[in-house]
Design a protein around this motif. Structure first.
Motif, PDB file in Angstrom:
ATOM      1  N   ARG A  54       0.843  -1.203   0.000  1.00  0.00           N
ATOM      2  CA  ARG A  54       0.000   0.000   0.000  1.00  0.00           C
ATOM      3  C   ARG A  54       0.874   1.246   0.000  1.00  0.00           C
ATOM      4  N   PHE A  55       1.968   1.199   0.771  1.00  0.00           N
ATOM      5  CA  PHE A  55       2.918   2.322   0.775  1.00  0.00           C
ATOM      6  C   PHE A  55       3.575   2.484  -0.588  1.00  0.00           C
ATOM      7  N   LEU A  56       3.891   1.351  -1.229  1.00  0.00           N
ATOM      8  CA  LEU A  56       4.553   1.403  -2.536  1.00  0.00           C
ATOM      9  C   LEU A  56       3.592   1.822  -3.634  1.00  0.00           C
ATOM     10  N   GLY A  57       2.311   1.580  -3.420  1.00  0.00           N
ATOM     11  CA  GLY A  57       1.328   1.936  -4.429  1.00  0.00           C
ATOM     12  C   GLY A  57       1.418   1.084  -5.670  1.00  0.00           C
ATOM     13  N   ILE A  58       1.780  -0.180  -5.511  1.00  0.00           N
ATOM     14  CA  ILE A  58       1.880  -1.044  -6.683  1.00  0.00           C
ATOM     15  C   ILE A  58       0.488  -1.365  -7.205  1.00  0.00           C
ATOM     16  N   ARG A  59       0.428  -1.824  -8.435  1.00  0.00           N
ATOM     17  CA  ARG A  59      -0.860  -2.145  -9.042  1.00  0.00           C
ATOM     18  C   ARG A  59      -1.611  -3.155  -8.175  1.00  0.00           C
ATOM     19  N   PRO A  60      -2.917  -3.035  -8.144  1.00  0.00           N
ATOM     20  CA  PRO A  60      -3.689  -3.898  -7.242  1.00  0.00           C
ATOM     21  C   PRO A  60      -3.558  -5.388  -7.532  1.00  0.00           C
ATOM     22  N   GLY A  61      -3.324  -5.770  -8.790  1.00  0.00           N
ATOM     23  CA  GLY A  61      -3.167  -7.191  -9.090  1.00  0.00           C
ATOM     24  C   GLY A  61      -2.010  -7.808  -8.323  1.00  0.00           C
ATOM     25  N   LEU A  62      -0.851  -7.151  -8.375  1.00  0.00           N
ATOM     26  CA  LEU A  62       0.320  -7.630  -7.639  1.00  0.00           C
ATOM     27  C   LEU A  62       0.101  -7.491  -6.138  1.00  0.00           C
ATOM     28  N   ASP A  63      -0.539  -6.407  -5.722  1.00  0.00           N
ATOM     29  CA  ASP A  63      -0.855  -6.174  -4.314  1.00  0.00           C
ATOM     30  C   ASP A  63      -1.715  -7.312  -3.763  1.00  0.00           C
ATOM     31  N   ILE A  64      -2.764  -7.673  -4.490  1.00  0.00           N
ATOM     32  CA  ILE A  64      -3.664  -8.749  -4.059  1.00  0.00           C
ATOM     33  C   ILE A  64      -2.919 -10.078  -4.002  1.00  0.00           C
ATOM     34  N   ALA A  65      -2.143 -10.369  -5.045  1.00  0.00           N
ATOM     35  CA  ALA A  65      -1.397 -11.632  -5.088  1.00  0.00           C
ATOM     36  C   ALA A  65      -0.433 -11.742  -3.913  1.00  0.00           C
ATOM     37  N   LEU A  66       0.278 -10.653  -3.622  1.00  0.00           N
ATOM     38  CA  LEU A  66       1.223 -10.670  -2.507  1.00  0.00           C
ATOM     39  C   LEU A  66       0.480 -10.830  -1.187  1.00  0.00           C
ATOM     40  N   GLY A  67      -0.620 -10.093  -1.015  1.00  0.00           N
ATOM     41  CA  GLY A  67      -1.371 -10.170   0.231  1.00  0.00           C
ATOM     42  C   GLY A  67      -1.928 -11.554   0.487  1.00  0.00           C
ATOM     43  N   ILE A  68      -2.535 -12.147  -0.519  1.00  0.00           N
ATOM     44  CA  ILE A  68      -3.107 -13.491  -0.353  1.00  0.00           C
ATOM     45  C   ILE A  68      -2.007 -14.505  -0.054  1.00  0.00           C
ATOM     46  N   THR A  69      -0.876 -14.389  -0.751  1.00  0.00           N
ATOM     47  CA  THR A  69       0.220 -15.331  -0.534  1.00  0.00           C
ATOM     48  C   THR A  69       0.802 -15.189   0.867  1.00  0.00           C
ATOM     49  N   VAL A  70       0.907 -13.967   1.365  1.00  0.00           N
ATOM     50  CA  VAL A  70       1.378 -13.746   2.737  1.00  0.00           C
ATOM     51  C   VAL A  70       0.439 -14.432   3.736  1.00  0.00           C
ATOM     52  N   LEU A  71      -0.871 -14.267   3.533  1.00  0.00           N
ATOM     53  CA  LEU A  71      -1.838 -14.889   4.441  1.00  0.00           C
ATOM     54  C   LEU A  71      -1.802 -16.415   4.346  1.00  0.00           C
ATOM     55  N   VAL A  72      -1.658 -16.940   3.137  1.00  0.00           N
ATOM     56  CA  VAL A  72      -1.541 -18.390   2.970  1.00  0.00           C
ATOM     57  C   VAL A  72      -0.302 -18.906   3.699  1.00  0.00           C
ATOM     58  N   ALA A  73       0.806 -18.178   3.573  1.00  0.00           N
ATOM     59  CA  ALA A  73       2.040 -18.590   4.250  1.00  0.00           C
ATOM     60  C   ALA A  73       1.858 -18.593   5.761  1.00  0.00           C
ATOM     61  N   ALA A  74       1.203 -17.560   6.294  1.00  0.00           N
ATOM     62  CA  ALA A  74       0.999 -17.468   7.739  1.00  0.00           C
ATOM     63  C   ALA A  74       0.089 -18.584   8.248  1.00  0.00           C
ATOM     64  N   TRP A  75      -1.039 -18.798   7.565  1.00  0.00           N
ATOM     65  CA  TRP A  75      -1.947 -19.860   7.991  1.00  0.00           C
ATOM     66  C   TRP A  75      -1.321 -21.240   7.817  1.00  0.00           C
ATOM     67  N   SER A  76      -0.483 -21.396   6.801  1.00  0.00           N
ATOM     68  CA  SER A  76       0.193 -22.678   6.599  1.00  0.00           C
ATOM     69  C   SER A  76       1.094 -23.002   7.775  1.00  0.00           C
ATOM     70  N   ALA A  77       1.716 -21.971   8.342  1.00  0.00           N
ATOM     71  CA  ALA A  77       2.560 -22.187   9.523  1.00  0.00           C
ATOM     72  C   ALA A  77       1.710 -22.561  10.733  1.00  0.00           C
ATOM     73  N   LEU A  78       0.621 -21.835  10.946  1.00  0.00           N
ATOM     74  CA  LEU A  78      -0.215 -22.091  12.107  1.00  0.00           C
ATOM     75  C   LEU A  78      -0.899 -23.455  12.040  1.00  0.00           C
ATOM     76  N   LEU A  79      -1.298 -23.867  10.848  1.00  0.00           N
ATOM     77  CA  LEU A  79      -2.010 -25.136  10.689  1.00  0.00           C
ATOM     78  C   LEU A  79      -1.069 -26.299  10.374  1.00  0.00           C
ATOM     79  N   ASP A  80       0.237 -26.038  10.407  1.00  0.00           N
ATOM     80  CA  ASP A  80       1.270 -27.054  10.187  1.00  0.00           C
ATOM     81  C   ASP A  80       1.152 -27.720   8.813  1.00  0.00           C
ATOM     82  N   LEU A  81       0.730 -26.935   7.818  1.00  0.00           N
ATOM     83  CA  LEU A  81       0.584 -27.490   6.472  1.00  0.00           C
ATOM     84  C   LEU A  81       1.921 -27.801   5.824  1.00  0.00           C
ATOM     85  N   TYR A  82       2.974 -27.114   6.271  1.00  0.00           N
ATOM     86  CA  TYR A  82       4.296 -27.367   5.680  1.00  0.00           C
ATOM     87  C   TYR A  82       4.750 -28.798   5.929  1.00  0.00           C
TER      88      TYR A  82
END
Length: 199
Positions: A54-82
């Motif tokens: 949001r600070f960088l103001g990148i295009r929303p497509g990349l912003d959304i992809a990065l945000g979703i991937t960050v959340l997937v990574a975090a939940w994967s750690a909590l749910l021991d999916l790795y």
């Protein structure tokens, strides 16, 4: 960059990107209810990854992809999916490290640390090398953070030679792919200038 962060979202895609950030905040609240404080810290760190675009103001497509991937990574750690899903760690590191490398490349272009390939002649090889370097550096910092967490905070944080090297290889490959899109990424850095409200 503060003005960029505070700018109102325009269009459905930017609203979606901000909605992903809101989901990140809600995830912290959920983690506070059902998980230990260390897991809450994982989402606090994830929230940082959601806010920086949001600070960088990148295009929303990349912003959304990065945000979703960050959340997937975090939940994967909590749910021991790795550990539960073979090669999931590789997939997440490939995607997340590549997207982080893309964001770092955009930041470097915007700060004029590196030449803008949309206005200056820059070879694709140089773009790939720079983007890969950004991604590998981010990957190394992450692996150091994991080691520090394992050593000084919680021994259950998994670290190991094969895991570390595998993570770096996956992240490096993702960063190479991001580098191949380097000219497009540089164009991303011009998005805000054309979409910022006049003073």
């Amino acid at each position: 960059m503060i003005e960029t962060f505070l700018r109102r979202p325009r269009g459905a895609a930017e609203l979606t990107a901000d909605a992903v950030r809101l989901v990140g905040v809600l995830c912290i609240a959920v983690a506070l209810i059902g998980w230990p404080l260390l897991d809450v810290a994982v989402f606090a760190l994830a929230l940082l990854g959601l806010v920086v675009p949001r600070f960088l103001g990148i295009r929303p497509g990349l912003d959304i992809a990065l945000g979703i991937t960050v959340l997937v990574a975090a939940w994967s750690a909590l749910l021991d999916l790795y550990n539960a899903i073979p090669y999931w760690d590789f997939v997440v590191h490939f995607a997340l490290n590549g997207l982080v490398a893309a964001a770092l490349y955009i930041l470097a272009v915007r700060l004029e640390v590196i030449p803008d390939p949309t206005t200056t002649r820059v070879s694709l090889g140089a773009i790939v090398a720079l983007t890969t370097s950004f991604g590998l550096a981010a990957g190394v910092i992450w692996e150091i953070a994991e080691w520090l967490g394992h050593t000084y905070i919680d021994e259950t944080i998994f670290v190991g030679y094969n895991d570390t090297i595998g993570d770096l290889v996956a992240g490096g490959l993702g960063s190479i792919l991001a580098g191949l899109a380097g000219r497009r990424l540089a164009a991303e850095s011009r998005y805000v200038a054309a979409h910022t409200d006049p003073a």
